[in-house]
Structures are given as structure tokens and as C-alpha cells.
Motif scaffolding. Structure first.
Motif, PDB file in Angstrom:
ATOM      1  N   PRO A  85       0.803  -1.229   0.000  1.00  0.00           N
ATOM      2  CA  PRO A  85       0.000   0.000   0.000  1.00  0.00           C
ATOM      3  C   PRO A  85       0.838   1.281   0.000  1.00  0.00           C
ATOM      4  CG  PRO A  85      -0.890  -1.568   1.571  1.00  0.00           C
ATOM      5  CD  PRO A  85       0.434  -2.120   1.123  1.00  0.00           C
ATOM      6  N   ALA A  86       2.074   1.210   0.511  1.00  0.00           N
ATOM      7  CA  ALA A  86       2.911   2.406   0.589  1.00  0.00           C
ATOM      8  C   ALA A  86       3.265   2.954  -0.786  1.00  0.00           C
ATOM      9  CB  ALA A  86       4.182   2.105   1.375  1.00  0.00           C
ATOM     10  N   TYR A  87       3.223   2.107  -1.817  1.00  0.00           N
ATOM     11  CA  TYR A  87       3.583   2.521  -3.172  1.00  0.00           C
ATOM     12  C   TYR A  87       2.367   2.933  -4.005  1.00  0.00           C
ATOM     13  CZ  TYR A  87       8.039   0.225  -2.122  1.00  0.00           C
ATOM     14  OH  TYR A  87       9.239  -0.141  -1.550  1.00  0.00           O
ATOM     15  N   ASP A  88       1.177   2.694  -3.478  1.00  0.00           N
ATOM     16  CA  ASP A  88      -0.064   2.909  -4.230  1.00  0.00           C
ATOM     17  C   ASP A  88      -0.670   4.257  -3.845  1.00  0.00           C
ATOM     18  OD1 ASP A  88      -2.597   2.870  -5.360  1.00  0.00           O
ATOM     19  OD2 ASP A  88      -2.943   0.755  -4.907  1.00  0.00           O
ATOM     20  N   PRO A  89      -0.655   5.257  -4.727  1.00  0.00           N
ATOM     21  CA  PRO A  89      -1.154   6.589  -4.370  1.00  0.00           C
ATOM     22  C   PRO A  89      -2.644   6.637  -4.081  1.00  0.00           C
ATOM     23  CG  PRO A  89      -0.673   6.459  -6.718  1.00  0.00           C
ATOM     24  CD  PRO A  89      -0.150   5.201  -6.102  1.00  0.00           C
ATOM     25  N   ARG A  90      -3.362   5.552  -4.335  1.00  0.00           N
ATOM     26  CA  ARG A  90      -4.785   5.516  -3.973  1.00  0.00           C
ATOM     27  C   ARG A  90      -4.969   5.324  -2.471  1.00  0.00           C
ATOM     28  NH1 ARG A  90      -7.011   0.697  -7.255  1.00  0.00           N
ATOM     29  NH2 ARG A  90      -5.060  -0.165  -6.383  1.00  0.00           N
ATOM     30  N   PHE A  91      -3.937   4.830  -1.781  1.00  0.00           N
ATOM     31  CA  PHE A  91      -3.950   4.758  -0.326  1.00  0.00           C
ATOM     32  C   PHE A  91      -3.447   6.086   0.257  1.00  0.00           C
ATOM     33  CE2 PHE A  91      -4.065   0.303  -1.370  1.00  0.00           C
ATOM     34  CZ  PHE A  91      -4.717  -0.306  -0.316  1.00  0.00           C
ATOM     35  N   ALA A  92      -3.737   6.307   1.523  1.00  0.00           N
ATOM     36  CA  ALA A  92      -3.197   7.465   2.239  1.00  0.00           C
ATOM     37  C   ALA A  92      -2.685   6.973   3.583  1.00  0.00           C
ATOM     38  CB  ALA A  92      -4.260   8.544   2.435  1.00  0.00           C
ATOM     39  N   VAL A  93      -1.368   6.876   3.720  1.00  0.00           N
ATOM     40  CA  VAL A  93      -0.734   6.327   4.916  1.00  0.00           C
ATOM     41  C   VAL A  93      -0.003   7.450   5.646  1.00  0.00           C
ATOM     42  CG1 VAL A  93       0.861   4.594   5.814  1.00  0.00           C
ATOM     43  CG2 VAL A  93      -0.367   4.166   3.662  1.00  0.00           C
ATOM     44  N   THR A  94      -0.432   7.738   6.869  1.00  0.00           N
ATOM     45  CA  THR A  94       0.262   8.723   7.697  1.00  0.00           C
ATOM     46  C   THR A  94       1.161   7.971   8.663  1.00  0.00           C
ATOM     47  OG1 THR A  94      -1.632  10.208   7.557  1.00  0.00           O
ATOM     48  CG2 THR A  94       0.025  10.706   9.223  1.00  0.00           C
ATOM     49  N   ALA A  95       2.476   8.083   8.470  1.00  0.00           N
ATOM     50  CA  ALA A  95       3.456   7.356   9.280  1.00  0.00           C
ATOM     51  C   ALA A  95       3.986   8.267  10.377  1.00  0.00           C
ATOM     52  CB  ALA A  95       4.594   6.856   8.403  1.00  0.00           C
ATOM     53  N   TRP A  96       3.940   7.795  11.610  1.00  0.00           N
ATOM     54  CA  TRP A  96       4.301   8.583  12.785  1.00  0.00           C
ATOM     55  C   TRP A  96       5.443   7.925  13.560  1.00  0.00           C
ATOM     56  CZ3 TRP A  96       1.382  12.970  14.159  1.00  0.00           C
ATOM     57  CH2 TRP A  96       0.123  13.119  13.544  1.00  0.00           C
ATOM     58  N   ALA A  97       6.312   8.747  14.135  1.00  0.00           N
ATOM     59  CA  ALA A  97       7.310   8.269  15.101  1.00  0.00           C
ATOM     60  C   ALA A  97       7.568   9.370  16.122  1.00  0.00           C
ATOM     61  CB  ALA A  97       8.605   7.872  14.406  1.00  0.00           C
ATOM     62  N   GLY A  98       7.773   8.965  17.383  1.00  0.00           N
ATOM     63  CA  GLY A  98       7.968   9.961  18.435  1.00  0.00           C
ATOM     64  C   GLY A  98       9.071   9.605  19.406  1.00  0.00           C
ATOM     65  N   HIS A  99       9.979   8.720  18.996  1.00  0.00           N
ATOM     66  CA  HIS A  99      11.005   8.242  19.919  1.00  0.00           C
ATOM     67  C   HIS A  99      12.336   8.954  19.771  1.00  0.00           C
ATOM     68  CE1 HIS A  99      11.964   6.233  16.175  1.00  0.00           C
ATOM     69  NE2 HIS A  99      13.165   5.948  16.644  1.00  0.00           N
ATOM     70  N   PHE A 100      12.488   9.787  18.748  1.00  0.00           N
ATOM     71  CA  PHE A 100      13.804  10.370  18.465  1.00  0.00           C
ATOM     72  C   PHE A 100      14.254  11.312  19.577  1.00  0.00           C
ATOM     73  CE2 PHE A 100      12.007   9.538  14.173  1.00  0.00           C
ATOM     74  CZ  PHE A 100      12.905   8.550  13.806  1.00  0.00           C
ATOM     75  N   GLN A 101      15.524  11.201  19.918  1.00  0.00           N
ATOM     76  CA  GLN A 101      16.094  12.016  20.995  1.00  0.00           C
ATOM     77  C   GLN A 101      17.042  13.074  20.461  1.00  0.00           C
ATOM     78  OE1 GLN A 101      17.786   8.761  23.242  1.00  0.00           O
ATOM     79  NE2 GLN A 101      15.871   8.366  24.324  1.00  0.00           N
ATOM     80  N   ASP A 102      17.125  13.192  19.129  1.00  0.00           N
ATOM     81  CA  ASP A 102      17.945  14.225  18.502  1.00  0.00           C
ATOM     82  C   ASP A 102      17.150  14.806  17.336  1.00  0.00           C
ATOM     83  OD1 ASP A 102      18.018  12.257  16.538  1.00  0.00           O
ATOM     84  OD2 ASP A 102      20.049  11.601  17.051  1.00  0.00           O
ATOM     85  N   GLY A 103      17.808  15.361  16.354  1.00  0.00           N
ATOM     86  CA  GLY A 103      17.108  15.981  15.246  1.00  0.00           C
ATOM     87  C   GLY A 103      16.711  15.039  14.130  1.00  0.00           C
ATOM     88  N   THR A 104      16.905  13.736  14.341  1.00  0.00           N
ATOM     89  CA  THR A 104      16.564  12.755  13.315  1.00  0.00           C
ATOM     90  C   THR A 104      15.054  12.726  13.088  1.00  0.00           C
ATOM     91  OG1 THR A 104      18.423  11.409  14.064  1.00  0.00           O
ATOM     92  CG2 THR A 104      16.829  10.347  12.639  1.00  0.00           C
TER      93      THR A 104
END
Length: 274
Positions: A85-104
Motif C-alpha cells: 500500500p505504501a507505493y499505491d497513491p490511492r492509499f493514504a498512509v500517515t506514518a508517525w514516530a515519536g522516539h527520536f532524541q535528537d534531530g533525526t
């Protein structure tokens, strides 16, 4: 669908995929969860188990959903390049991350693994994915009845735990995590308080743990202890050591059930409904 609230395990193994005859019953794919809350779909982590999940999602047709990462170690993101699904523009995937401890950022990490000579297809080909960040402790913004809370975990490079509350029921995901950080440990019983289901990093036993301090993982005994402190209904032991056979997991499951009735061993394909 309005009352559906469930968690399905698509990958329950830690560190590396483990195909083979000794892991057939519990499964050898790495971390991937599917959560249904009414009409909402939320995925947690994109380990090797995400490949099969992506194939199933494509059979159902395009839709929007969130993809939450506990952290970005390889066993939790290695399925993303194979997640259709990540390659199919008909999907809409909001990917989240909140563990970073620097500017990554999340897109930085994905771009590292999806670039030559490591991988032949670049991250920019993930046409359906929007990358977003938060800080562990935040509530993920939503416009429906599902509430997603987050908390900091103790793991090399950082990690984030999640609590999903929907219509009076709750599911917590606490992986990857090592007990022993006083601040984190003090917050967890309240975070999981009264949860119907708690996924917990139980990679080691207490006896094994002495040789693996600092690796970022916990034990099944600590899972039981946290469940008792937080009055959790069903603790589910997860992130199985890649060396662990099905028979050995059976033994751990029996010991954990005796220590805290209702405790389960996570298995690939398991569906939990609070």
C-alpha cells in the motif's frame, strides 16, 4: 464495524525473522500489529510481518490509515520496502514516530535503508506515505472516537509505547522496552492502568536477563509484575527471542499463566478483542 475493536498480530518475533520448523506455531515474522477501531485502521510497526498485511490490505481496496512506529530499529521497519500500500497513491498512509532524541526524523531513517547500495528502490517511491513526528508523551491527534496516548520507553536510541482507548476498552503496546529506568518504570503502571490487553516485551527470562542488561529488552516476569501493578486484564508476552523455539515458548506460557492467570503468548495471526 462501528463496535469492532481488535488487535491482530502479523509479526511477534524480536530482532530478526526466524523461519524454520521450530517457530511454525508462534511464527517467525518480526513486529507488526493491525488495530481496528470501528471504521478506523491503525498499524503499529512495519517489521517483516507487514509484507503479508500489505497484501491483505490491497485485496480490500484503497483506504486511509495511520502507521505508528515504536522505534526504527531494523526489525521494526524492514517490512516497509515490501509493504504494497505504501507505493499505491490511492492509499493514504500517515506514518508517525515519536522516539527520536535528537534531530533525526522518520523520513531520514527510511531514506537510509531505501537507498543504493542497501536497497534499489528509493524512499521517494513511497507515494502513499506522509511522514510525521511527535514527542513521546503526546496524544496523537484524531477526529474520531479512538484515543491514542503515547509514553517513553527505555530502549537504545529511544522507543515509544502506545495506549489505544475506544468506547470503554483499551489496548496497550509496550515494546521494545527494558525495565530499570526509574522515571520510565514509575510512569508505566499508570499508563497501562486497567487495560484490557497489554502487549509487553518479554524477550528474556529473569535468569537470562543478567547476561543481556543494556540490550533494551525485558522479561516475562516483569510483564506479569507490571500487569499486576496496573490491574491489566490480559498481558500478552511478545518480542520473542529469535533463539526461542515453540516448545520453549510453551514452557514460558505455562509458567506465566501460573503466575498471572490469563497471560498469553503472542502468536502470528492471533486476534485479540478486549
Amino acid at each position: 464495524m462501528a463496535d469492532e475493536f481488535s488487535l491482530r498480530c502479523w509479526g511477534v518475533r524480536g530482532s530478526t525473522p526466524t523461519p524454520g520448523s521450530s517457530t511454525l506455531r508462534y511464527g517467525g515474522e518480526t513486529t507488526c500489529f493491525e488495530i481496528q477501531a470501528g471504521d478506523a485502521l491503525v498499524l503499529v510497526d512495519c517489521g517483516s510481518g507487514a509484507r503479508n498485511l500489505g497484501t491483505e490490505l490491497c485485496k480490500s481496496g484503497p483506504r486511509s490509515f495511520d502507521l505508528l512506529f515504536t522505534h526504527t530499529h531494523l526489525d521494526h521497519i524492514c517490512g516497509l520496502p515490501f509493504f504494497k500500500p505504501a507505493y499505491d497513491p490511492r492509499f493514504a498512509v500517515t506514518a508517525w514516530a515519536g522516539h527520536f532524541q535528537d534531530g533525526t526524523s522518520l523520513v531520514d531513517i527510511v531514506s537510509r535503508i531505501m537507498s543504493p547500495p542497501i536497497f534499489p528502490v528509493a524512499a521517494k517511491t513511497l507515494k502513499a506515505v506522509e511522514f510525521r513526528s511527535f514527542t513521546a508523551g503526546d496524544i496523537i491527534p484524531r477526529a474520531d472516537d479512538l484515543v491514542i496516548r503515547t509514553t517513553r520507553l527505555n530502549h537504545p536510541g529511544g522507543a515509544c509505547g502506545y495506549r489505544f482507548d475506544y468506547r470503554g476498552k483499551s489496548i496497550c503496546i509496550i515494546t521494545d522496552h527494558e525495565h530499570g529506568d526509574p522515571e520510565v518504570d514509575a510512569a508505566l503502571p499508570e499508563f497501562v492502568r486497567g487495560a484490557d490487553v497489554m502487549i509487553y516485551d518479554a524477550m528474556f527470562t529473569d535468569a537470562e536477563y543478567q547476561g543481556f542488561k543494556g540490550w533494551g529488552h525485558s522479561t516475562w516476569q516483569k510483564a506479569v509484575q507490571l500487569a499486576r501493578e496496573g490491574n491489566v486484564k490480559t498481558p500478552v508476552l511478545f518480542h520473542h527471542d529469535p533463539r526461542r523455539s515453540d516448545d520453549e515458548l510453551d514452557e514460558i506460557g505455562l509458567a506465566a499463566e501460573n503466575a498471572y492467570p490469563g497471560t498469553l503468548i503472542a502468536s502470528e495471526g492471533m486476534i485479540l478483542r478486549p
